[in-house]
Design a protein around this motif. Structure first.
Motif, PDB file in Angstrom:
ATOM      1  N   SER A  12      62.149  63.338  47.276  1.00  0.00           N
ATOM      2  CA  SER A  12      63.236  63.332  46.293  1.00  0.00           C
ATOM      3  C   SER A  12      63.766  64.722  46.014  1.00  0.00           C
ATOM      4  O   SER A  12      64.970  64.916  45.847  1.00  0.00           O
ATOM      5  CB  SER A  12      62.747  62.703  44.976  1.00  0.00           C
ATOM      6  N   ARG A  37      69.562  64.985  47.086  1.00  0.00           N
ATOM      7  CA  ARG A  37      70.772  64.380  47.653  1.00  0.00           C
ATOM      8  C   ARG A  37      71.867  64.266  46.592  1.00  0.00           C
ATOM      9  O   ARG A  37      72.930  64.828  46.720  1.00  0.00           O
ATOM     10  CB  ARG A  37      70.442  63.022  48.264  1.00  0.00           C
ATOM     11  N   ARG A  38      71.621  63.502  45.572  1.00  0.00           N
ATOM     12  CA  ARG A  38      72.541  63.390  44.442  1.00  0.00           C
ATOM     13  C   ARG A  38      71.706  63.182  43.194  1.00  0.00           C
ATOM     14  O   ARG A  38      70.811  62.329  43.178  1.00  0.00           O
ATOM     15  CB  ARG A  38      73.520  62.215  44.612  1.00  0.00           C
ATOM     16  N   SER A  68      72.463  61.713  40.564  1.00  0.00           N
ATOM     17  CA  SER A  68      72.646  60.344  40.067  1.00  0.00           C
ATOM     18  C   SER A  68      71.748  59.344  40.780  1.00  0.00           C
ATOM     19  O   SER A  68      71.504  58.244  40.263  1.00  0.00           O
ATOM     20  CB  SER A  68      74.106  59.915  40.226  1.00  0.00           C
ATOM     21  N   ASP A  69      71.227  59.706  41.973  1.00  0.00           N
ATOM     22  CA  ASP A  69      70.370  58.797  42.738  1.00  0.00           C
ATOM     23  C   ASP A  69      68.884  59.001  42.444  1.00  0.00           C
ATOM     24  O   ASP A  69      68.052  58.227  42.923  1.00  0.00           O
ATOM     25  CB  ASP A  69      70.598  58.989  44.247  1.00  0.00           C
ATOM     26  N   THR A  89      65.250  59.020  40.698  1.00  0.00           N
ATOM     27  CA  THR A  89      64.518  58.157  39.780  1.00  0.00           C
ATOM     28  C   THR A  89      64.375  58.885  38.446  1.00  0.00           C
ATOM     29  O   THR A  89      64.482  60.120  38.387  1.00  0.00           O
ATOM     30  CB  THR A  89      63.128  57.812  40.320  1.00  0.00           C
TER      31      THR A  89
END
Length: 321
Positions: A147, A278-279, A281-282, A284
């Protein structure tokens, strides 16, 4: 080929590890005949022989060696899946996978993670850390294998979102009797006439130093290549060369009295780490909480550095051996 049976793969690995069906059966608490039957079915499914059975036991065929490598990988992945799912039981609500460079891990990251996990609100978060080279960290984040990534901030992030993390200073570790040991600071170009102790070619530090050497119209001479900073300090302490290392990591080695640290006057010696993802908003909730905490640590360091009396990295006093 039919879907391979996981139990049969596990038993096949057990036979290879033990060197015999009888010993594998004892380990797995199953009858030898049951293992033989499963191995025979496995060979039928694959269409080739994977074990050679003899008086002294059993050993894999060439095809069996290839299957063994894949089987170990599959079983390891299944164990990770089981562990990940278990992390969501018993009150642990989040698992964050993080990859970081050796420099980040050797310096502040582990302390920051320990502080994060000690906080009452983070007791239900588990963090899985992998040590990787900076360029590989970006790939792992992009692929979704981890992540968060913590790496050198001057790398090509290839579209990944990223935030500033902590800063560090590269310095020169030298033996106590080295000609440069009497200097407080030195330009990197002036070190190139001496033998260096370096990290592996795939590391960001290796690439950066070679670029700096080329810019100076010189080349680097390596006496030894090592895999980590601890090994580099040991080699320097043995008097076999000099090495470019992070100042923060060097403190314990300087206090041991085996090496001296000399400041580097080059601008590139002051580095910044970055956290990439990555983003946002993605992420957890657990990963986003960790990201927020690491950002706070970076801001705290930045505020401390701006306070009156904070020393300029290029002018720091060098501890005496």
């Amino acid at each position: 080929m039919r879907d391979l049976d996981i139990k049969s793969l596990r038993l096949f690995v057990a036979v290879c590890d033990n060197g015999s069906i009888k010993d594998a059966a004892a380990q797995e608490h199953i009858e030898p005949s049951a293992i033989s039957k499963r191995i025979a079915q496995l060979e039928a499914d694959i269409g080739t022989q994977v074990l050679v059975r003899g008086r002294r036991g059993a050993e894999p065929t060439p095809a069996g060696h290839a299957l063994l490598e894949h089987a170990r990988s599959v079983l390891f992945t299944l164990e990770r899946i089981e562990a990940d799912m278990a992390a969501f039981k018993g009150g642990i609500k989040g698992l964050v996978r993080l990859a970081a460079s050796a420099s980040a891990i050797a310096e502040s990251l582990l302390d920051d993670l320990a502080e994060f996990m000690r906080e009452p609100g983070h007791q239900e978060i588990k963090v899985d850390i992998e040590e990787r080279f900076s360029k590989d960290i970006v790939t792992l984040v992009r692929e979704g294998s981890v992540s968060l990534g913590v790496c050198w901030g001057n790398i090509d992030f290839g579209g990944l979102e990223h935030s500033p993390y902590r800063r560090d200073e590269l310095t020169l570790a030298v033996p106590l009797d080295h000609p440069l040991a009497g200097r407080n600071a030195v330009h990197f170009a002036d070190t190139l006439e001496f033998d260096h102790v370096g990290l592996q070619p795939s590391t960001a530090v290796y690439t950066m130093l070679h670029r700096a050497a080329a810019k100076a119209g010189k080349t680097m001479k390596y006496r030894v290549l090592v895999s980590n900073f601890d090994a580099a300090f040991r080699v320097v302490g043995a008097g076999l060369g000099i090495s470019v290392v992070p100042r923060e990591v060097s403190q314990m080695y300087v206090s041991s009295g085996h090496v001296r640290v000399v400041s580097l006057l080059d601008a590139w010696a002051r580095r910044e780490f970055a956290i990439c993802y990555r983003r946002q908003s993605d992420l957890t909730p657990a990963a986003e909480r960790l990201l927020h905490f690491l950002r706070q640590q970076a801001q705290s360091e930045s505020c401390s550095a701006s306070q009156p009396g904070w020393p300029d990295p290029g002018a720091r006093a060098v501890p005496q051996a």
